[in-house]
Design a protein around this motif. Structure first.
Motif, PDB file in Angstrom:
ATOM      1  N   PRO A 187      44.875  41.881  45.852  1.00 20.44           N
ATOM      2  CA  PRO A 187      44.417  41.346  44.560  1.00 20.44           C
ATOM      3  C   PRO A 187      44.059  39.859  44.622  1.00 20.44           C
ATOM      4  N   GLU A 188      44.875  39.076  45.342  1.00 17.74           N
ATOM      5  CA  GLU A 188      44.584  37.648  45.493  1.00 17.74           C
ATOM      6  C   GLU A 188      43.300  37.444  46.286  1.00 17.74           C
ATOM      7  N   PHE A 189      43.071  38.306  47.273  1.00 17.11           N
ATOM      8  CA  PHE A 189      41.819  38.247  48.047  1.00 17.11           C
ATOM      9  C   PHE A 189      40.618  38.480  47.125  1.00 17.11           C
ATOM     10  N   ILE A 190      40.709  39.488  46.257  1.00 19.76           N
ATOM     11  CA  ILE A 190      39.600  39.800  45.349  1.00 19.76           C
ATOM     12  C   ILE A 190      39.375  38.655  44.366  1.00 19.76           C
ATOM     13  N   GLU A 191      40.469  38.061  43.875  1.00 18.66           N
ATOM     14  CA  GLU A 191      40.357  36.903  42.988  1.00 18.66           C
ATOM     15  C   GLU A 191      39.597  35.772  43.668  1.00 18.66           C
ATOM     16  N   PHE A 192      39.889  35.547  44.965  1.00 19.55           N
ATOM     17  CA  PHE A 192      39.198  34.484  45.703  1.00 19.55           C
ATOM     18  C   PHE A 192      37.730  34.838  45.930  1.00 19.55           C
ATOM     19  N   ILE A 193      37.474  36.079  46.296  1.00 16.85           N
ATOM     20  CA  ILE A 193      36.111  36.488  46.626  1.00 16.85           C
ATOM     21  C   ILE A 193      35.166  36.343  45.436  1.00 16.85           C
ATOM     22  N   VAL A 194      35.620  36.721  44.238  1.00 12.12           N
ATOM     23  CA  VAL A 194      34.712  36.628  43.083  1.00 12.12           C
ATOM     24  C   VAL A 194      34.393  35.179  42.734  1.00 12.12           C
ATOM     25  N   LYS A 195      35.269  34.252  43.137  1.00 14.97           N
ATOM     26  CA  LYS A 195      34.967  32.832  42.949  1.00 14.97           C
ATOM     27  C   LYS A 195      34.094  32.317  44.083  1.00 14.97           C
ATOM     28  N   ASP A 196      34.328  32.831  45.267  1.00 15.82           N
ATOM     29  CA  ASP A 196      33.549  32.410  46.435  1.00 15.82           C
ATOM     30  C   ASP A 196      32.142  33.005  46.411  1.00 15.82           C
ATOM     31  N   ILE A 197      32.019  34.230  45.909  1.00 19.23           N
ATOM     32  CA  ILE A 197      30.722  34.914  45.821  1.00 19.23           C
ATOM     33  C   ILE A 197      30.524  35.326  44.361  1.00 19.23           C
ATOM     34  N   PRO A 198      29.965  34.451  43.535  1.00 19.01           N
ATOM     35  CA  PRO A 198      29.886  34.678  42.084  1.00 19.01           C
ATOM     36  C   PRO A 198      29.138  35.945  41.671  1.00 19.01           C
ATOM     37  N   GLU A 199      28.304  36.511  42.559  1.00 24.22           N
ATOM     38  CA  GLU A 199      27.584  37.741  42.198  1.00 24.22           C
ATOM     39  C   GLU A 199      28.551  38.889  41.868  1.00 24.22           C
ATOM     40  N   HIS A 200      29.779  38.787  42.354  1.00 23.38           N
ATOM     41  CA  HIS A 200      30.761  39.836  42.083  1.00 23.38           C
ATOM     42  C   HIS A 200      31.366  39.728  40.677  1.00 23.38           C
ATOM     43  N   GLN A 201      31.220  38.590  40.038  1.00 22.66           N
ATOM     44  CA  GLN A 201      31.980  38.339  38.809  1.00 22.66           C
ATOM     45  C   GLN A 201      31.597  39.275  37.670  1.00 22.66           C
ATOM     46  N   ILE A 202      30.310  39.368  37.358  1.00 21.64           N
ATOM     47  CA  ILE A 202      29.891  40.222  36.241  1.00 21.64           C
ATOM     48  C   ILE A 202      30.172  41.698  36.527  1.00 21.64           C
ATOM     49  N   PRO A 203      29.797  42.232  37.713  1.00 19.34           N
ATOM     50  CA  PRO A 203      30.123  43.645  37.983  1.00 19.34           C
ATOM     51  C   PRO A 203      31.616  43.950  37.930  1.00 19.34           C
ATOM     52  N   MET A 204      32.450  43.042  38.454  1.00 19.56           N
ATOM     53  CA  MET A 204      33.886  43.304  38.454  1.00 19.56           C
ATOM     54  C   MET A 204      34.463  43.239  37.049  1.00 19.56           C
ATOM     55  N   ARG A 205      34.122  42.208  36.313  1.00 22.53           N
ATOM     56  CA  ARG A 205      34.663  42.091  34.950  1.00 22.53           C
ATOM     57  C   ARG A 205      34.124  43.204  34.065  1.00 22.53           C
ATOM     58  N   GLY A 206      32.860  43.544  34.232  1.00 18.03           N
ATOM     59  CA  GLY A 206      32.289  44.647  33.466  1.00 18.03           C
ATOM     60  C   GLY A 206      32.965  45.965  33.798  1.00 18.03           C
ATOM     61  N   GLY A 207      33.281  46.182  35.075  1.00 17.11           N
ATOM     62  CA  GLY A 207      33.957  47.412  35.479  1.00 17.11           C
ATOM     63  C   GLY A 207      35.357  47.509  34.911  1.00 17.11           C
TER      64      GLY A 207
END
Length: 232
Positions: free
Chosen positions: A94-114
């Protein structure tokens, strides 16, 4: 084959995604010349600018506590604990995913939307948030996401599940427990027993028997060859 073994096969087969980068640098501004001693530093090799960026990313928070709780549940459903290794949450996924969405912002909308989608589904069918329903009800939602009917494959749920599954697998198998589970040993030298006989035969060549005795003995593989005392 169970879920963990299937994921292991994906990673070893090259299907699993890779989201981490590393580099080796020195602080020297002048070229390295013979005789220089390079001081090794702790860490995984980052430039000052990269270290500053990492610090900035770690200082920020993207997901809420509720969202992180949902990610933890999903991560442990995808990779649960078993007799061979720890669960995804214990491996820090979970901490890895938290870091990745900040490091690669393209993940933010799909992850939060999901995450919003999965809570809507939970409230629609079970009148409670995903984190509050029973494990059986959670699995009912997950099964519909993981094994959709053909016409639903590109709907929000299945697309989100594929995204988070890829992140979980990447996070797990790039963690220390994941490395151990894969038996990944890095740059460990193996035993080389020479050019295959059929290749030598094809080119009309063969090894000198004396050379084979001293150069192809695995027991002496770490010894430096003394060519001055070598006799044909």
């Amino acid at each position: 084959m169970d879920r963990r073994e299937s994921l292991k096969a994906l990673v070893l087969g090259g299907v699993g995604s890779s989201l981490f980068l590393s580099s080796c640098v020195t602080d020297k501004k002048s070229p390295i010349v013979e005789g220089d001693i390079i001081e090794e530093k702790e860490g995984y090799g980052r430039t000052p600018a990269e270290e500053k960026r990492d610090e900035d990313l770690y200082s920020k928070t993207f997901f809420s506590k509720e969202e992180m709780a949902t990610i933890s549940i999903l991560a442990d459903i995808i990779i649960p604990e078993d007799e061979e290794s720890v669960s995804a949450t214990e491996a820090g996924v979970p901490e890895f995913i938290e870091f990745i969405v900040k490091d690669i912002p393209e993940h933010q909308i799909p992850m939060r939307g999901g995450l919003m989608w999965i809570n809507r589904e939970s409230n629609k069918h079970f009148e409670a948030a995903f984190n509050e329903i029973s494990k059986e009800n959670q699995m009912e939602i997950i099964d519909n996401m993981a094994y959709p009917r053909a016409f639903e494959e590109n709907s929000p749920g299945p697309v989100f599940f594929r995204n988070i599954r890829n992140l979980v697998v990447t996070g797990y198998f790039t963690s220390e427990p994941g490395f151990k589970y894969l038996d990944y040993r890095g740059n460990t030298p193996n035993v080389w027993d020479g050019v295959p006989a059929y290749v030598l035969e094809k080119h009309g060549m063969k090894y000198d028997e004396g050379f084979l005795k001293v150069a192809m003995d695995p027991a002496t593989r770490n010894e430096v060859m003394d060519w001055n005392n070598y006799e044909v």
